[in-house]
Write an enzyme that holds these catalytic residues in place. Structure first.
Site, PDB file in Angstrom:
ATOM      1  N   LYS A  58      13.729   5.910   5.228  1.00  0.00           N
ATOM      2  CA  LYS A  58      14.539   4.857   4.995  1.00  0.00           C
ATOM      3  C   LYS A  58      15.764   4.959   6.308  1.00  0.00           C
ATOM      4  O   LYS A  58      16.057   4.043   6.931  1.00  0.00           O
ATOM      5  CB  LYS A  58      15.126   4.729   3.800  1.00  0.00           C
ATOM      6  CG  LYS A  58      14.316   4.016   2.758  1.00  0.00           C
ATOM      7  CD  LYS A  58      14.708   4.419   1.275  1.00  0.00           C
ATOM      8  CE  LYS A  58      13.527   3.978   0.517  1.00  0.00           C
ATOM      9  NZ  LYS A  58      14.032   4.349  -1.013  1.00  0.00           N
ATOM     10  N   THR A  86       0.743  -1.215   0.073  1.00  0.00           N
ATOM     11  CA  THR A  86       0.102   0.120   0.123  1.00  0.00           C
ATOM     12  C   THR A  86       0.926   1.156  -0.016  1.00  0.00           C
ATOM     13  O   THR A  86       1.937   1.126   0.330  1.00  0.00           O
ATOM     14  CB  THR A  86      -0.801  -0.247   1.178  1.00  0.00           C
ATOM     15  OG1 THR A  86      -0.102  -0.629   2.164  1.00  0.00           O
ATOM     16  CG2 THR A  86      -2.237  -1.067   1.099  1.00  0.00           C
TER      17      THR A  86
HETATM   18  N1  LIG Z   1       7.954   1.913  -6.697  1.00  0.00           N
HETATM   19  C1  LIG Z   1       9.004   1.437  -6.126  1.00  0.00           C
HETATM   20  O1  LIG Z   1       9.952   1.262  -6.833  1.00  0.00           O
HETATM   21  C2  LIG Z   1       9.026   1.186  -4.756  1.00  0.00           C
HETATM   22  C3  LIG Z   1       7.905   1.158  -3.768  1.00  0.00           C
HETATM   23  N2  LIG Z   1       8.267   1.002  -2.534  1.00  0.00           N
HETATM   24  C4  LIG Z   1       6.770   1.153  -1.674  1.00  0.00           C
HETATM   25  O2  LIG Z   1       5.852   0.043  -2.088  1.00  0.00           O
HETATM   26  C5  LIG Z   1       4.474   0.706  -2.036  1.00  0.00           C
HETATM   27  C6  LIG Z   1       3.706   0.511  -3.267  1.00  0.00           C
HETATM   28  O3  LIG Z   1       4.313   1.124  -4.203  1.00  0.00           O
HETATM   29  P1  LIG Z   1       3.770   1.302  -5.598  1.00  0.00           P
HETATM   30  O4  LIG Z   1       3.226  -0.111  -6.101  1.00  0.00           O
HETATM   31  O5  LIG Z   1       4.668   2.166  -6.566  1.00  0.00           O
HETATM   32  O6  LIG Z   1       2.412   2.313  -5.459  1.00  0.00           O
HETATM   33  P2  LIG Z   1       1.325   2.325  -6.332  1.00  0.00           P
HETATM   34  O7  LIG Z   1       0.831   3.921  -5.836  1.00  0.00           O
HETATM   35  O8  LIG Z   1       1.281   2.153  -7.718  1.00  0.00           O
HETATM   36  O9  LIG Z   1       0.170   1.304  -5.773  1.00  0.00           O
HETATM   37  C7  LIG Z   1      -0.376   1.448  -4.361  1.00  0.00           C
HETATM   38  C8  LIG Z   1      -1.663   0.523  -4.477  1.00  0.00           C
HETATM   39  O10 LIG Z   1      -2.105   0.362  -2.923  1.00  0.00           O
HETATM   40  C9  LIG Z   1      -3.261   0.441  -3.373  1.00  0.00           C
HETATM   41  N3  LIG Z   1      -4.189   0.980  -1.936  1.00  0.00           N
HETATM   42  C10 LIG Z   1      -4.190   2.224  -1.671  1.00  0.00           C
HETATM   43  N4  LIG Z   1      -5.171   2.489  -0.547  1.00  0.00           N
HETATM   44  C11 LIG Z   1      -5.361   1.433  -0.245  1.00  0.00           C
HETATM   45  C12 LIG Z   1      -6.374   0.672   0.887  1.00  0.00           C
HETATM   46  N5  LIG Z   1      -6.567   1.301   1.863  1.00  0.00           N
HETATM   47  N6  LIG Z   1      -6.467  -0.583   0.777  1.00  0.00           N
HETATM   48  C13 LIG Z   1      -5.704  -1.571  -0.114  1.00  0.00           C
HETATM   49  N7  LIG Z   1      -5.055  -1.149  -1.156  1.00  0.00           N
HETATM   50  C14 LIG Z   1      -4.677   0.370  -1.350  1.00  0.00           C
HETATM   51  C15 LIG Z   1      -3.781   1.091  -4.553  1.00  0.00           C
HETATM   52  O11 LIG Z   1      -5.079   0.869  -5.041  1.00  0.00           O
HETATM   53  P3  LIG Z   1      -5.953   1.487  -5.929  1.00  0.00           P
HETATM   54  O12 LIG Z   1      -5.357   1.209  -7.277  1.00  0.00           O
HETATM   55  O13 LIG Z   1      -7.147   0.950  -5.932  1.00  0.00           O
HETATM   56  O14 LIG Z   1      -5.876   2.951  -5.707  1.00  0.00           O
HETATM   57  C16 LIG Z   1      -2.712   0.667  -5.373  1.00  0.00           C
HETATM   58  O15 LIG Z   1      -3.084  -0.587  -5.943  1.00  0.00           O
HETATM   59  C17 LIG Z   1       4.641   1.984  -1.441  1.00  0.00           C
HETATM   60  O16 LIG Z   1       4.353   1.967  -0.047  1.00  0.00           O
HETATM   61  C18 LIG Z   1       6.063   2.577  -1.711  1.00  0.00           C
HETATM   62  O17 LIG Z   1       6.496   3.590  -0.810  1.00  0.00           O
HETATM   63  C19 LIG Z   1       9.006   0.386  -1.830  1.00  0.00           C
HETATM   64  C20 LIG Z   1      10.104   0.166  -2.825  1.00  0.00           C
HETATM   65  C21 LIG Z   1      10.324   0.522  -3.989  1.00  0.00           C
HETATM   66  N1  LIG Z   2      10.477   6.071  -4.249  1.00  0.00           N
HETATM   67  C1  LIG Z   2      11.430   5.295  -3.826  1.00  0.00           C
HETATM   68  C2  LIG Z   2      11.241   3.883  -4.315  1.00  0.00           C
HETATM   69  C3  LIG Z   2      11.894   2.683  -3.366  1.00  0.00           C
HETATM   70  O1  LIG Z   2      11.831   2.983  -2.171  1.00  0.00           O
HETATM   71  C4  LIG Z   2      12.710   5.430  -4.623  1.00  0.00           C
HETATM   72  O2  LIG Z   2      13.085   6.273  -5.529  1.00  0.00           O
HETATM   73  O3  LIG Z   2      14.329   4.876  -4.119  1.00  0.00           O
END
Ligand SMILES: NC(=O)C1=CN([C@@H]2O[C@H](COP(=O)(O)OP(=O)(O)OC[C@H]3O[C@@H](n4cnc5c(N)ncnc54)[C@H](OP(=O)(O)O)[C@@H]3O)[C@@H](O)[C@H]2O)C=CC1
Ligand SMILES: N[C@@H](CC=O)C(=O)O
EC number: 1.1.1.3
Length: 338
Positions: A224, A95
């Site tokens: 982090k 999330t």
């Molecule tokens: N992107 C990256 O490279 C990295 C990301 N992260 C972490 O991973 C997590 C996800 O990142 P990312 O995939 O890029 O984010 P996105 O914004 O692409 O996806 C987030 C997802 O969470 C869902 N969501 C939001 N609110 C809720 C809720 N109340 N209940 C259930 N699902 C929910 C959204 O659903 P909907 O589509 O319905 O809104 C969406 O599917 C973040 O916390 C980020 O910090 C960590 C390392 C690397």
């Molecule tokens: N937004 C973050 C994704 C991983 O944590 C980054 O740019 O490193």
């Protein structure tokens, strides 16, 4: 093992593709991962026999939304129903990170651990705000709480600090911990594009946070750094203990001027322990080639630990990206089961 996913955005979708691509590898190591649930903010799908990954990926490639799935092969579900049925061993939480409340991930993680379900999280908010309590809850319920993805994803900052540096006192932590800002700074430097263009490209690559101000204002680095400080230095610090500066004030002129001096701007998080006084900061630093982070390029990151007995250790690489982040989740799942 049976798993469920909550949060199905960039990382979640990459994770499903990775599970499919690694099917043979996982079989070879004796790990049969069966995905039963996918839940996002509005809908959830469930198949007690396991979701067909190939079919799911093909439909996602056709840009089908999750709510179009349950009408055909799957059951419509939600998080509470999943916890009631309790037919999963591990929950994967992906999330969006919320630095103020940790929600919605915090509640999901707590409920899963209370119900004796292992948790692997990419969401940093709950870890930053409540790692100690959540880890105690996991121990009490005889399950595991894995956080490797939250502090650099493919860059193994947590595992290196906890496993490979076990027995040593970590005296300082220094890192380029955010791929988005490192990418933006280099993209501006190499291609003379504006800050806004560079940010758009980072968003297109899927590496920026759902709320990109977390990246560019330095908060993702701070989060982090805070997790690493609390977990590896056994502290209970808060985000408000960190002096945080991002990259938004830097102009293309500043970057050009640094380039003429053979220097680079990098966003660096630092924790030092001065006789028991912990100092933490996130700052833009202008560094030259003598600095170990000078060569950290593109979406890569780096971390340097100085310890009492295991010396001075720097690791670099682990480029940010949804596939790499999802691979760090798979790494945690494998480590729970091996
Ligand atoms: N992107 C990256 O490279 C990295 C990301 N992260 C972490 O991973 C997590 C996800 O990142 P990312 O995939 O890029 O984010 P996105 O914004 O692409 O996806 C987030 C997802 O969470 C869902 N969501 C939001 N609110 C809720 C809720 N109340 N209940 C259930 N699902 C929910 C959204 O659903 P909907 O589509 O319905 O809104 C969406 O599917 C973040 O916390 C980020 O910090 C960590 C390392 C690397
Ligand atoms: N937004 C973050 C994704 C991983 O944590 C980054 O740019 O490193």
């Amino acid at each position: 093992m049976n798993i469920g996913i909550v949060g199905f955005g960039g990382v979640g979708k990459a994770f499903v593709k990775l599970l499919y691509d690694k099917k043979n590898y996982l079989e070879k190591i004796g790990l049969d991962i069966n995905l039963l649930y996918i839940i996002n903010s509005t809908v959830g799908i469930y198949n007690p026999e396991g979701i067909n990954l190939k079919n799911l990926i093909e439909n996602l490639d056709l840009n089908k939304k999750l709510d179009e799935f349950y009408a055909s092969k799957y059951i419509n579900t939600n998080f509470n129903k999943m916890i009631e049925i309790k037919d999963i061993d591990t929950l994967i939480v992906m999330t969006p990170t919320n630095k103020e409340t940790g929600q919605p991930g915090l509640s999901y993680i707590k409920q899963a651990l209370e119900n004796k379900i292992n948790v692997v999280t990419a969401d940093k908010g709950p870890v930053m705000l409540a790692y100690k309590k959540l880890n105690e809850l996991a121990i009490k319920n005889n399950v595991q709480f894995k956080i490797g993805c939250t502090c650099g994803g493919a860059l193994p900052t947590v595992n290196t600090g906890t496993i490979d540096m076990a027995g040593a006192d970590i005296l300082s932590i220094e890192g380029i911990l955010n791929g988005t800002t490192n990418f933006i700074l280099e993209h501006m430097e190499n291609n003379m594009v504006s800050y806004h263009e560079a940010l758009l490209e980072a968003q297109r690559l899927g590496i920026a946070e759902t709320n990109p101000s977390l990246d560019v204002e330095g908060w993702d680095t701070a989060i982090k750094l805070l997790i690493l400080t609390n977990v590896l230095m056994n502290q209970e610090k808060k985000l408000s203990d960190i002096a945080v500066k991002g990259i938004t004030s830097l102009s293309l002129n500043d970057i050009e001027e640094a380039k003429r001096e053979n220097m680079k701007y990098k966003l660096i998080g630092k924790t030092t322990n001065d006789n028991g006084n912990i100092h933490m900061s996130v700052n833009l630093e202008k560094i030259d080639i003598s600095h170990p982070f000078y060569i950290v390029n593109s979406k890569n990151k780096g971390v340097r630990y100085i310890s009492d007995t295991l010396g001075d250790l720097t690791i670099m690489g682990g480029a940010s990206g949804v596939r790499a982040a999802s691979a760090s989740i798979l790494r945690d799942i494998i480590n729970i089961n091996c």
